[in-house]
Enzyme design. Sequence first.
Site, PDB file in Angstrom:
ATOM      1  N   GLU A  69      -3.965   2.545   9.127  1.00  0.00           N
ATOM      2  CA  GLU A  69      -5.183   1.762   8.873  1.00  0.00           C
ATOM      3  C   GLU A  69      -4.855   0.563   7.988  1.00  0.00           C
ATOM      4  O   GLU A  69      -3.746   0.449   7.463  1.00  0.00           O
ATOM      5  CB  GLU A  69      -6.224   2.651   8.165  1.00  0.00           C
ATOM      6  CG  GLU A  69      -5.732   3.128   6.786  1.00  0.00           C
ATOM      7  CD  GLU A  69      -6.728   4.018   6.049  1.00  0.00           C
ATOM      8  OE1 GLU A  69      -7.509   4.739   6.705  1.00  0.00           O
ATOM      9  OE2 GLU A  69      -6.715   3.957   4.800  1.00  0.00           O
ATOM     10  N   HIS A  71      -7.247  -2.439   5.269  1.00  0.00           N
ATOM     11  CA  HIS A  71      -8.528  -2.759   4.637  1.00  0.00           C
ATOM     12  C   HIS A  71      -8.290  -3.753   3.506  1.00  0.00           C
ATOM     13  O   HIS A  71      -7.136  -4.003   3.129  1.00  0.00           O
ATOM     14  CB  HIS A  71      -9.206  -1.486   4.108  1.00  0.00           C
ATOM     15  CG  HIS A  71      -8.264  -0.475   3.524  1.00  0.00           C
ATOM     16  ND1 HIS A  71      -7.541  -0.717   2.387  1.00  0.00           N
ATOM     17  CD2 HIS A  71      -7.879   0.760   3.946  1.00  0.00           C
ATOM     18  CE1 HIS A  71      -6.775   0.331   2.117  1.00  0.00           C
ATOM     19  NE2 HIS A  71      -6.960   1.248   3.062  1.00  0.00           N
ATOM     20  N   HIS A  75      -4.360   0.095  -2.562  1.00  0.00           N
ATOM     21  CA  HIS A  75      -4.010   1.444  -3.009  1.00  0.00           C
ATOM     22  C   HIS A  75      -2.866   1.345  -4.012  1.00  0.00           C
ATOM     23  O   HIS A  75      -1.892   0.619  -3.773  1.00  0.00           O
ATOM     24  CB  HIS A  75      -3.485   2.315  -1.862  1.00  0.00           C
ATOM     25  CG  HIS A  75      -4.496   2.684  -0.828  1.00  0.00           C
ATOM     26  ND1 HIS A  75      -5.725   3.196  -1.132  1.00  0.00           N
ATOM     27  CD2 HIS A  75      -4.416   2.672   0.526  1.00  0.00           C
ATOM     28  CE1 HIS A  75      -6.373   3.459  -0.004  1.00  0.00           C
ATOM     29  NE2 HIS A  75      -5.609   3.143   1.022  1.00  0.00           N
ATOM     30  N   HIS A 109      -0.839   0.558   6.819  1.00  0.00           N
ATOM     31  CA  HIS A 109      -0.146   1.592   6.036  1.00  0.00           C
ATOM     32  C   HIS A 109      -0.370   2.975   6.626  1.00  0.00           C
ATOM     33  O   HIS A 109      -1.394   3.250   7.245  1.00  0.00           O
ATOM     34  CB  HIS A 109      -0.542   1.557   4.561  1.00  0.00           C
ATOM     35  CG  HIS A 109      -2.018   1.681   4.316  1.00  0.00           C
ATOM     36  ND1 HIS A 109      -2.887   0.640   4.476  1.00  0.00           N
ATOM     37  CD2 HIS A 109      -2.783   2.735   3.915  1.00  0.00           C
ATOM     38  CE1 HIS A 109      -4.117   1.038   4.177  1.00  0.00           C
ATOM     39  NE2 HIS A 109      -4.081   2.316   3.846  1.00  0.00           N
ATOM     40  N   CYS A 123      -3.463   8.682  -5.468  1.00  0.00           N
ATOM     41  CA  CYS A 123      -3.848   7.367  -4.929  1.00  0.00           C
ATOM     42  C   CYS A 123      -5.065   6.859  -5.687  1.00  0.00           C
ATOM     43  O   CYS A 123      -6.109   7.507  -5.703  1.00  0.00           O
ATOM     44  CB  CYS A 123      -4.157   7.468  -3.434  1.00  0.00           C
ATOM     45  SG  CYS A 123      -4.660   5.888  -2.721  1.00  0.00           S
TER      46      CYS A 123
HETATM   47 MN    MN Z   1      -5.930   3.254   3.189  1.00  0.00          MN
END
Ligand code: MN
Length: 156
Positions: A69, A71, A75, A109, A123
């Site tokens: 994914e 975004h 992270h 990632h 995370c």
């Molecule tokens: Mn992610």
Amino acid sequence: MEETGAGPKGALRRALGGLRWERIDCLPYKEDGAAPFKGVSRQILFSGEPLESELRYFEIAPGGFTTLERHAHVHAVMILRGEGRCLAGEAIYPVRPYDLITIEPWAWHQFRADQAARLGFLCLVKARRDRPMLPDAGDLAKLRANPEIAAFLDGR
Ligand code: MN
């Protein structure tokens, strides 16, 4: 949003061993069921509006993987257990305990546990964040143009 900060029982939630903690539920990785992943659990260690962020502990079973994914949000990851690999943008990194990984905005990632070992990591994310986007056929073709990434995505 789940609130897992200090409650009426006080500020301390003891480690139980095995990377579990008092009064922390072990949850499915994702609730929606639409995104592909395999063998991943999620524990929310800290969250809530005052903190403006969440610290989660994810654990991937041997041979498992998180969703591929991307975004806008970032992270910040620290590996805590096991062995695996991480795709971050254009690069694949072998990872082991206490390594730090930054996933930049809009970088594709995915984390993969080795076949013989689980992979556990902390995370950190913003509490208010955009929803992940999944790759379409064109995105996958671009990623797979790199043979190393194609092998990674196939679990090789
Ligand atoms: Mn992610």
